[in-house]
Design a protein around this motif. Structure first.
Motif, short mmCIF file in Angstrom:
data_model
loop_
_atom_site.label_atom_id
_atom_site.label_comp_id
_atom_site.label_asym_id
_atom_site.label_seq_id
_atom_site.Cartn_x
_atom_site.Cartn_y
_atom_site.Cartn_z
N ARG A 58 1.02 -1.05 0.00
CA ARG A 58 0.22 0.02 0.08
C ARG A 58 0.83 1.09 -0.01
O ARG A 58 1.81 1.16 0.84
N SER A 61 2.94 6.58 2.07
CA SER A 61 4.05 7.45 2.52
C SER A 61 3.74 8.69 2.82
O SER A 61 2.92 9.11 2.09
N ILE A 62 4.65 9.30 3.89
CA ILE A 62 4.29 10.46 4.27
C ILE A 62 4.07 11.67 3.25
O ILE A 62 3.29 12.61 3.37
N TRP A 111 -1.24 -5.22 7.02
CA TRP A 111 -0.89 -5.99 5.54
C TRP A 111 0.48 -6.31 5.68
O TRP A 111 1.32 -5.73 6.69
N ASP A 144 12.42 12.21 1.68
CA ASP A 144 11.02 12.81 1.83
C ASP A 144 11.05 13.46 3.14
O ASP A 144 9.96 13.91 3.64
N ARG A 175 8.72 2.31 -4.35
CA ARG A 175 8.96 1.19 -3.44
C ARG A 175 10.35 1.64 -2.69
O ARG A 175 11.10 1.00 -1.82
N TRP A 191 11.30 0.21 7.94
CA TRP A 191 11.82 -0.02 6.56
C TRP A 191 11.75 1.28 5.73
O TRP A 191 11.33 1.44 4.72
N LYS A 193 12.40 4.10 3.05
CA LYS A 193 12.78 4.08 1.66
C LYS A 193 13.40 5.40 1.39
O LYS A 193 13.60 6.34 2.12
N1 LIG Z 1 10.87 7.51 3.26
C1 LIG Z 1 9.94 6.91 3.80
N2 LIG Z 1 10.03 5.57 4.13
C2 LIG Z 1 9.04 4.80 4.43
C3 LIG Z 1 7.85 5.41 4.76
C4 LIG Z 1 7.78 6.72 4.26
O1 LIG Z 1 6.64 7.44 4.44
N3 LIG Z 1 8.72 7.48 4.01
N4 LIG Z 1 6.64 4.56 5.29
C5 LIG Z 1 6.97 3.43 6.31
C6 LIG Z 1 5.92 2.55 6.32
S1 LIG Z 1 5.03 3.11 7.87
C7 LIG Z 1 5.85 1.34 5.93
S2 LIG Z 1 4.67 0.40 6.31
C8 LIG Z 1 6.78 0.75 4.78
C9 LIG Z 1 5.87 0.47 3.53
O2 LIG Z 1 6.55 0.34 2.32
P1 LIG Z 1 5.85 0.89 1.16
O3 LIG Z 1 5.24 2.38 1.31
O4 LIG Z 1 6.36 0.58 -0.15
O5 LIG Z 1 4.58 0.20 0.98
O6 LIG Z 1 7.52 1.84 4.30
C10 LIG Z 1 8.26 2.82 5.37
N5 LIG Z 1 9.30 3.50 4.84
#
Ligand SMILES: Nc1nc2c(c(=O)[nH]1)N[C@H]1C(S)=C(S)[C@@H](COP(=O)(O)O)O[C@H]1N2
Ligand SMILES: [Mo]
Length: 227
Positions: A58, A61-62, A111, A144, A175, A191, A193
């Protein structure tokens, strides 16, 4: 209707089905000058285990998906290190050994996704920069404005990877291209990103984006995420 017509109908239907299946599975052409590069196909099972798809995540992301330009990108390791590291994308890939591992991400929203990840060991990245003995905490920052932290011990003693591929395909922008932390046994918010910077710190109290908003700082999957 005679038997002849029924057979003719069946044969024509079968040919049509084969044709449709064939075009829907043909690889996409990415560019086509002198060399035609075929888009890599995502694998969906590994050593008998079914994998999720990169589309099963899902997007929550912020600030929504970030698009990072590979040529502009710099990966930095700084803070309590012996030398500050600053690498381009391809230098990160060239510099450290590569590892792969099937790991499941669980989001607090209920999920999950099981993926074959491929990347570098965070331990190798930190050792390459040289860990100052005062460091206790690893803080990771993303494009971000997101951040999160993990105890140095977790990242050094365990085989935690920073991934550049999922299911054999380079991480798509949404992703986390170029890198996502595969924070095994931690809730999804660990996790991170679109990683741009890893800081070694002695601040065990540091709280990242969701941690400041009430999620647990250890992020352990086997415990509640509140607290
Ligand atoms: N840079 C960054 N990484 C992030 C996030 C985000 O908002 N920004 N959300 C996190 C959350 S809450 C989750 S559950 C996972 C989900 O990965 P997806 O956004 O690829 O589904 O990424 C994480 N990494
Ligand atoms: Mo999440």
């Amino acid at each position: 209707m005679s038997v002849k017509w029924v057979i003719a109908f069946l044969v024509i239907s079968a040919v049509a089905v084969i044709y449709i299946l064939d075009i829907s599975s043909s690889p996409q052409i990415v560019s086509g000058t002198r060399m035609t590069q075929l888009a890599p196909l995502e694998i969906r099972s590994y050593q008998g285990e079914r994998l999720s798809s990169s589309n099963d995540f899902r997007e929550n992301s912020i600030k929504g998906p970030q698009r990072i330009d590979e040529d502009q990108y710099r990966f930095v390791v700084d803070g309590l290190v012996n030398r500050t590291v600053s690498y381009q994308y391809h230098e990160v890939l060239d510099h450290y050994p590569h590892y792969s591992k099937v790991v499941t991400l669980y989001c607090v929203e209920g999920w999950d996704a099981t993926i074959l990840w491929e990347g570098m060991l965070v331990r190798d990245i930190l050792n390459d920069a040289g860990i100052d003995p005062r460091a206790t905490t690893v803080i990771l920052y993303a494009h971000d404005g997101y951040s999160t932290s993990l105890p140095l011990k977790d990242l050094v003693e365990r085989d935690i990877i920073m991934a550049y591929k999922m299911n054999n395909v380079t991480l798509p922008a949404e992703r986390g291209f170029p890198f996502q932390l595969v924070a095994e046994d931690k809730w999804g918010y660990k996790w991170i990103k679109w990683i741009e910077r890893i800081e070694l710190s002695d601040n065990q109290q540091y709280r990242g984006y969701w941690e400041q908003r009430g999620y647990s700082n250890n992020g352990d999957l086997n415990r509640s995420f509140f607290g």
